[in-house]
Design an enzyme around this catalytic site. Sequence first.
Site, PDB file in Angstrom:
ATOM      1  N   ASP A   1      48.502 -71.222  14.347  1.00  0.00           N
ATOM      2  CA  ASP A   1      48.499 -69.813  14.747  1.00  0.00           C
ATOM      3  C   ASP A   1      49.916 -69.319  15.002  1.00  0.00           C
ATOM      4  O   ASP A   1      50.150 -68.478  15.859  1.00  0.00           O
ATOM      5  CB  ASP A   1      47.611 -69.583  15.983  1.00  0.00           C
ATOM      6  CG  ASP A   1      47.388 -68.104  16.272  1.00  0.00           C
ATOM      7  OD1 ASP A   1      47.591 -67.286  15.349  1.00  0.00           O
ATOM      8  OD2 ASP A   1      47.014 -67.757  17.407  1.00  0.00           O
TER       9      ASP A   1
ATOM     10  N   CYS B   1      33.007 -69.664  24.183  1.00  0.00           N
ATOM     11  CA  CYS B   1      33.229 -68.674  25.232  1.00  0.00           C
ATOM     12  C   CYS B   1      34.635 -68.674  25.824  1.00  0.00           C
ATOM     13  O   CYS B   1      35.042 -67.684  26.446  1.00  0.00           O
ATOM     14  CB  CYS B   1      32.228 -68.878  26.375  1.00  0.00           C
ATOM     15  SG  CYS B   1      30.519 -69.131  25.849  1.00  0.00           S
TER      16      CYS B   1
ATOM     17  N   HIS C   1      36.697 -66.054  28.238  1.00  0.00           N
ATOM     18  CA  HIS C   1      36.397 -66.316  29.642  1.00  0.00           C
ATOM     19  C   HIS C   1      37.203 -67.474  30.214  1.00  0.00           C
ATOM     20  O   HIS C   1      36.930 -67.906  31.343  1.00  0.00           O
ATOM     21  CB  HIS C   1      34.899 -66.576  29.829  1.00  0.00           C
ATOM     22  CG  HIS C   1      34.048 -65.385  29.544  1.00  0.00           C
ATOM     23  ND1 HIS C   1      33.952 -64.318  30.405  1.00  0.00           N
ATOM     24  CD2 HIS C   1      33.265 -65.070  28.476  1.00  0.00           C
ATOM     25  CE1 HIS C   1      33.134 -63.406  29.894  1.00  0.00           C
ATOM     26  NE2 HIS C   1      32.714 -63.828  28.718  1.00  0.00           N
TER      27      HIS C   1
END
Length: 707
Positions: free
Chosen positions: A322, A623, A627
């Site tokens: 990335d 998630c 989160h």
Amino acid sequence: MRIIKFGLALALAVGLVACQKTSGAGNVDGARIAAADSNSEWVSYGKGYSEQRFSPLDKVNATNVGQLGLAWYAQFDTDRGQEATPLMVDGVLYTTTAWSKVFAFDAATGKLIWSYDPKVDGKKGFDACCDVVNRGVAVWKGRVYVGTLDARLVALDAKDGHVVWQTQVADASKPFTITQAPRVVKDKVLIGESGAEYGGRGYLSAYDAATGKLVWRFFTVPNPYGADGAASDKVLQQKALPTWPEGKWKLVGGGGTVWDAIAYDPALDLIYFGTDNGTPWNQQVRSGGKGDNLFISSIIAVKADTGEYVWHYQVNPGESWDYSAVQPFILTDLTIGGQPHKVLMQAPKNGFFYVLDRTNGKLLSAKPFVPVTWAKSIDIATGRPVENPDARYKDNIDLQMPAPLGAHNWHPMSFSPKTGLVYIPAQSMPFAYQSDPNFVYKPGGWNLGVNMLANAGPMTPEQTKALAANIKGWLIAWDPVNQKPVWTVPRPYFWNAGVLSTGGNLVFQGAAEGQFYAYDAKSGKQLWSYTTQNGVIAAPMTYELNGEQYVALMVGSGGGGQVSAPSLLPKRPRLPGRLLVFKLGGKATAPPFKIAEPPPLDLTKVATTGDKGHGYVVFNDNCQVCHGANATGSWLPDLTRSLMITTPDDFNSVVIQGVRAHNGMVSFSKFLSAKDVEDVRAFLISQAKGEPLPSPAAGAKTASGAK
């Protein structure tokens, strides 16, 4: 010796034109943007075409900045990340907020002139990898242009904000978004899109500013199924396609989205833009671990009129971490080794500061500006990195620096022609990379090919301490000619704001801890600070009006760092965004935010049949990007303090039924089974009770919906 003026002759030639205000609102053209580099205006995202973010204004300076006070402020109705740089055109300040809303204020008084809400469906928040942010507008010949989160480009009348035209830049039914500020070059509005993690195929589009008609489009990765009728078709077939062997990219799209950096050189008539990471991240999955995968993680130069390819430089061939090249550019002229060069400078995610000859894309120099472990150096002869042997992660866990959030992310840097220094909002943190052996493409979801559980494992206190010691933030004053730091200011947190430098020998930057600072541009000495009450990520700007100099700043924590690593940032609730505008002797005050402490969660009678070990795996695979790893997030929201986990029905209504889709929490029914959901709930309950993390091996091969 340095040549420190970009386009000096051009600026002098058009300066008189720029000083003559035309009638009406928003009358900006190319001459005016080119001249903005050397005058008091701020009429484009980076001030002028060079994106230097330097203003020659010096009425606020190192001797009197201590007298800077708040002139006026505005508070907004959005409490997510505020990333915009306001523009000031003929007495009107234009800015955007989260959810792509646009505002026009009287720049002297703060009176609201008009506002525009594109009414983006809240469900689209799910497709925004890094918050529902927007970095600003473009102004051109009486119109204001904004890209929206649901991938529209909208032209507004600069006088009253009514919609003149709008067009769909990308298919709204697919996980594309727009967060970047448009740029306008020769009556063409330039806009890219976000969505590489979800499987998007990147491109830059140019639209006719008057009509909204598409003029040209440059795709950044090849189409394996044939030509697109785009400006990039020929070069993609000849140069790019041979660098893409067989792999998941043909199913996923390849990535390479264009979500931030754009610059323009009027003298060369070239547009420069950067591209994002590949999809999946992991090159082993994406293309069998082979090929450069052009044009991901690249800087590309094209002709302004046609979008025709001129040159490219790939920052990370076969990118796998990335490490995108979408971070802001700066154009200037430098004398290096006794020779004058027209340069493009970038400090991308991978931790090296690059200086390129912008006429041909040749690498002039590259040195690390933060600790880097993935590569030893950049080979000047080939332009390619000399990678460390373990950088190409496979089965083993490889701890690399920088992390995917980068050594420098989207937060704008600034170049001062007075000091010859680039001011970089830098950061450092490690990340554990490991291939995901069970990768299966998830349409509409994150597709990384990386085992996210590697970054969620239980740690000993010693390991936790060592990790925290490597998570840092800095403001670095960097000498781009000699490729070395001149001074640095350490930050207590990473994910700090963009930078402004001025002719008053000042450097301004906001910070995650909730402060706005001014420093001596030559020494780095702190000269002034203001408590913003909220984290700052946006870059400040400055302008002159009625003989007074103003400094404006958007305030509001958020963005990718706040969303995915909230435990590493100050713990505070989401607060409304604000625009703060300062001047010498300003006497206004912004009231304190009202912060309500949520009541404690009573779990004494809460029961679950779920498997918390399996839920641990499912949570961190699906998630954690929103989160926080191991449910450490307190921002979107803190699930360990949510009433939703107290009953299976309440939790199911959110995760499966999607009752909060309007807030971006869409249904996960296509990703997770009913058992997965209850197991995640069991894991969240265990974390809320303060129980130790399950073993990473627990349920690792049985995440049914996630694998």
